[in-house]
Design a protein around this motif. Structure first.
Motif, PDB file in Angstrom:
ATOM      1  N   ILE A   1     -25.892 -97.522  45.114  1.00 59.93           N
ATOM      2  CA  ILE A   1     -24.600 -96.948  44.864  1.00 59.93           C
ATOM      3  C   ILE A   1     -23.595 -96.411  46.350  1.00 59.93           C
ATOM      4  O   ILE A   1     -21.945 -96.690  45.193  1.00 59.93           O
ATOM      5  CB  ILE A   1     -24.543 -95.153  44.707  1.00 59.93           C
ATOM      6  CG1 ILE A   1     -25.846 -95.479  43.453  1.00 59.93           C
ATOM      7  CG2 ILE A   1     -23.304 -94.526  43.902  1.00 59.93           C
ATOM      8  CD1 ILE A   1     -25.696 -94.073  42.338  1.00 59.93           C
ATOM      9  N   VAL A   2     -23.471 -96.078  46.798  1.00 59.27           N
ATOM     10  CA  VAL A   2     -22.850 -95.862  48.299  1.00 59.27           C
ATOM     11  C   VAL A   2     -22.327 -97.619  48.990  1.00 59.27           C
ATOM     12  O   VAL A   2     -21.015 -97.875  48.671  1.00 59.27           O
ATOM     13  CB  VAL A   2     -23.585 -95.901  49.822  1.00 59.27           C
ATOM     14  CG1 VAL A   2     -22.465 -95.449  50.710  1.00 59.27           C
ATOM     15  CG2 VAL A   2     -23.348 -94.521  49.463  1.00 59.27           C
ATOM     16  N   ALA A   3     -22.301 -98.752  48.207  1.00 56.43           N
ATOM     17  CA  ALA A   3     -22.026 -99.961  48.284  1.00 56.43           C
ATOM     18  C   ALA A   3     -21.020-100.282  47.733  1.00 56.43           C
ATOM     19  O   ALA A   3     -19.950-100.889  47.441  1.00 56.43           O
ATOM     20  CB  ALA A   3     -23.327-100.862  48.297  1.00 56.43           C
ATOM     21  N   ILE A   4     -21.232 -99.683  46.056  1.00 53.62           N
ATOM     22  CA  ILE A   4     -20.505-100.095  45.175  1.00 53.62           C
ATOM     23  C   ILE A   4     -19.607 -99.494  45.065  1.00 53.62           C
ATOM     24  O   ILE A   4     -18.411 -99.497  44.862  1.00 53.62           O
ATOM     25  CB  ILE A   4     -20.760 -99.771  43.477  1.00 53.62           C
ATOM     26  CG1 ILE A   4     -22.368-100.341  43.159  1.00 53.62           C
ATOM     27  CG2 ILE A   4     -19.934 -99.670  42.756  1.00 53.62           C
ATOM     28  CD1 ILE A   4     -23.225-100.583  41.618  1.00 53.62           C
ATOM     29  N   GLY A   5     -19.024 -97.727  45.801  1.00 49.26           N
ATOM     30  CA  GLY A   5     -18.412 -96.920  46.282  1.00 49.26           C
ATOM     31  C   GLY A   5     -17.350 -97.936  47.613  1.00 49.26           C
ATOM     32  O   GLY A   5     -16.587 -97.771  47.507  1.00 49.26           O
ATOM     33  N   ILE A   6     -17.873 -98.232  48.268  1.00 45.26           N
ATOM     34  CA  ILE A   6     -17.463 -99.245  48.937  1.00 45.26           C
ATOM     35  C   ILE A   6     -15.987-100.595  48.280  1.00 45.26           C
ATOM     36  O   ILE A   6     -14.813-100.476  49.160  1.00 45.26           O
ATOM     37  CB  ILE A   6     -17.919 -99.425  49.925  1.00 45.26           C
ATOM     38  CG1 ILE A   6     -18.750 -98.515  51.473  1.00 45.26           C
ATOM     39  CG2 ILE A   6     -17.592-100.297  51.207  1.00 45.26           C
ATOM     40  CD1 ILE A   6     -20.008 -98.756  51.930  1.00 45.26           C
ATOM     41  N   ASP A   7     -16.508-101.214  47.892  1.00 45.07           N
ATOM     42  CA  ASP A   7     -16.253-102.228  47.405  1.00 45.07           C
ATOM     43  C   ASP A   7     -15.721-101.403  46.462  1.00 45.07           C
ATOM     44  O   ASP A   7     -13.900-101.956  46.142  1.00 45.07           O
ATOM     45  CB  ASP A   7     -17.099-103.100  46.714  1.00 45.07           C
ATOM     46  CG  ASP A   7     -16.734-103.913  45.480  1.00 45.07           C
ATOM     47  OD1 ASP A   7     -15.511-104.654  46.480  1.00 45.07           O
ATOM     48  OD2 ASP A   7     -16.145-104.614  44.172  1.00 45.07           O
TER      49      ASP A   7
ATOM     50  N   CYS B   1     -26.577-104.894  47.688  1.00 40.86           N
ATOM     51  CA  CYS B   1     -25.535-104.513  48.304  1.00 40.86           C
ATOM     52  C   CYS B   1     -25.037-105.892  48.879  1.00 40.86           C
ATOM     53  O   CYS B   1     -23.615-105.729  49.622  1.00 40.86           O
ATOM     54  CB  CYS B   1     -26.785-103.474  49.913  1.00 40.86           C
ATOM     55  SG  CYS B   1     -26.794-102.033  49.228  1.00 40.86           S
ATOM     56  N   LEU B   2     -25.695-106.903  49.499  1.00 37.89           N
ATOM     57  CA  LEU B   2     -25.300-108.214  49.675  1.00 37.89           C
ATOM     58  C   LEU B   2     -24.255-108.530  48.744  1.00 37.89           C
ATOM     59  O   LEU B   2     -23.096-109.274  49.232  1.00 37.89           O
ATOM     60  CB  LEU B   2     -26.285-109.063  50.073  1.00 37.89           C
ATOM     61  CG  LEU B   2     -27.209-109.128  51.322  1.00 37.89           C
ATOM     62  CD1 LEU B   2     -27.886-110.065  51.097  1.00 37.89           C
ATOM     63  CD2 LEU B   2     -26.730-109.217  52.431  1.00 37.89           C
ATOM     64  N   THR B   3     -24.421-108.539  47.734  1.00 42.50           N
ATOM     65  CA  THR B   3     -23.538-109.023  46.387  1.00 42.50           C
ATOM     66  C   THR B   3     -21.871-108.022  46.069  1.00 42.50           C
ATOM     67  O   THR B   3     -20.852-109.157  46.482  1.00 42.50           O
ATOM     68  CB  THR B   3     -23.685-108.788  44.514  1.00 42.50           C
ATOM     69  OG1 THR B   3     -25.198-109.632  44.825  1.00 42.50           O
ATOM     70  CG2 THR B   3     -22.761-109.141  43.580  1.00 42.50           C
ATOM     71  N   GLU B   4     -22.117-107.306  46.983  1.00 45.13           N
ATOM     72  CA  GLU B   4     -20.794-105.819  47.300  1.00 45.13           C
ATOM     73  C   GLU B   4     -19.875-106.034  48.365  1.00 45.13           C
ATOM     74  O   GLU B   4     -19.237-106.368  48.154  1.00 45.13           O
ATOM     75  CB  GLU B   4     -21.573-104.462  47.474  1.00 45.13           C
ATOM     76  CG  GLU B   4     -22.160-103.316  45.667  1.00 45.13           C
ATOM     77  CD  GLU B   4     -20.809-104.156  44.553  1.00 45.13           C
ATOM     78  OE1 GLU B   4     -19.696-103.434  44.787  1.00 45.13           O
ATOM     79  OE2 GLU B   4     -21.083-104.918  43.471  1.00 45.13           O
ATOM     80  N   ALA B   5     -21.099-106.839  49.770  1.00 46.74           N
ATOM     81  CA  ALA B   5     -20.259-107.155  50.653  1.00 46.74           C
ATOM     82  C   ALA B   5     -19.930-108.226  50.059  1.00 46.74           C
ATOM     83  O   ALA B   5     -18.411-108.635  50.888  1.00 46.74           O
ATOM     84  CB  ALA B   5     -21.426-107.476  51.459  1.00 46.74           C
ATOM     85  N   TRP B   6     -20.416-109.006  49.570  1.00 47.48           N
ATOM     86  CA  TRP B   6     -19.345-110.590  49.778  1.00 47.48           C
ATOM     87  C   TRP B   6     -17.948-109.923  48.425  1.00 47.48           C
ATOM     88  O   TRP B   6     -17.355-111.183  48.607  1.00 47.48           O
ATOM     89  CB  TRP B   6     -20.500-111.389  48.583  1.00 47.48           C
ATOM     90  CG  TRP B   6     -19.708-112.431  48.377  1.00 47.48           C
ATOM     91  CD1 TRP B   6     -18.767-113.565  48.907  1.00 47.48           C
ATOM     92  CD2 TRP B   6     -20.601-114.075  47.962  1.00 47.48           C
ATOM     93  NE1 TRP B   6     -18.614-115.084  48.362  1.00 47.48           N
ATOM     94  CE2 TRP B   6     -19.661-114.989  47.605  1.00 47.48           C
ATOM     95  CE3 TRP B   6     -21.544-114.035  46.388  1.00 47.48           C
ATOM     96  CZ2 TRP B   6     -19.934-116.292  47.054  1.00 47.48           C
ATOM     97  CZ3 TRP B   6     -21.878-114.581  45.609  1.00 47.48           C
ATOM     98  CH2 TRP B   6     -21.243-115.873  45.790  1.00 47.48           C
TER      99      TRP B   6
END
Length: 160
Positions: free
Chosen positions: A24-30, A100-105
């Protein structure tokens, strides 16, 4: 045997919840990254982006819940046949890492898109300024300025 089946589930579920929160945090960052980049580009920010992020949360958390279900089945099978407990939510962690890697990408793609868009805008601005007539007028003005000046002086002072 009954106690062994449920032994370690609390730790496994706690780790799974931590993975879900990290996703959820990774989605929020994106989301914040995309929102800020749209703001910098002067694009309209609307509820469509928020609804896409909400749908992404539902899909990604569904994937992690499937991972929790798989880990629970592995835990029960491990406890039944191996006479020990299985504490690690391996599938949930693997799915969480992939998400999380998907969101970083996605964040990186937005940054690349921003750079490409800026370069395209700069090229369009230059093309708008330097159309054929403008370039021709600059050359004609430069030739008029240099009329009567020797060829050598033109070459030495040619810094337009």
């Amino acid at each position: 045997m009954k106690e062994l089946i449920f032994e370690g589930l609390d730790i496994m579920f706690l780790l799974s919840v931590i993975v879900m929160l990290i996703v959820i945090v990774a989605i929020g960052i994106d989301f914040v990254s995309g929102w800020n980049k749209a703001k910098l580009r002067g694009e309209e920010r609307n509820s469509y982006a928020a609804s896409r992020s909400f749908m992404k949360i539902l899909i990604y958390e569904g994937i992690t819940i499937i991972g929790v279900c798989m880990d629970t089945m592995i835990h029960f099978a491990w406890a039944m046949f191996m006479d020990s407990a299985y504490y690690v939510p391996l599938m949930t962690v693997v799915f969480g890492i992939i998400l999380c890697l998907t969101e970083a990408w996605s964040v990186k793609e937005k940054a690349d898109h921003k750079q490409r868009k800026r370069m395209d805008e700069a090229a369009q601005a230059i093309a708008a300024i330097l159309d054929k007539e403008t370039v021709l007028a600059l050359i004609q003005n430069r030739l008029r300025e240099n009329e009567g000046v020797g060829q050598r002086e033109v070459l030495e002072n040619d810094n337009f």
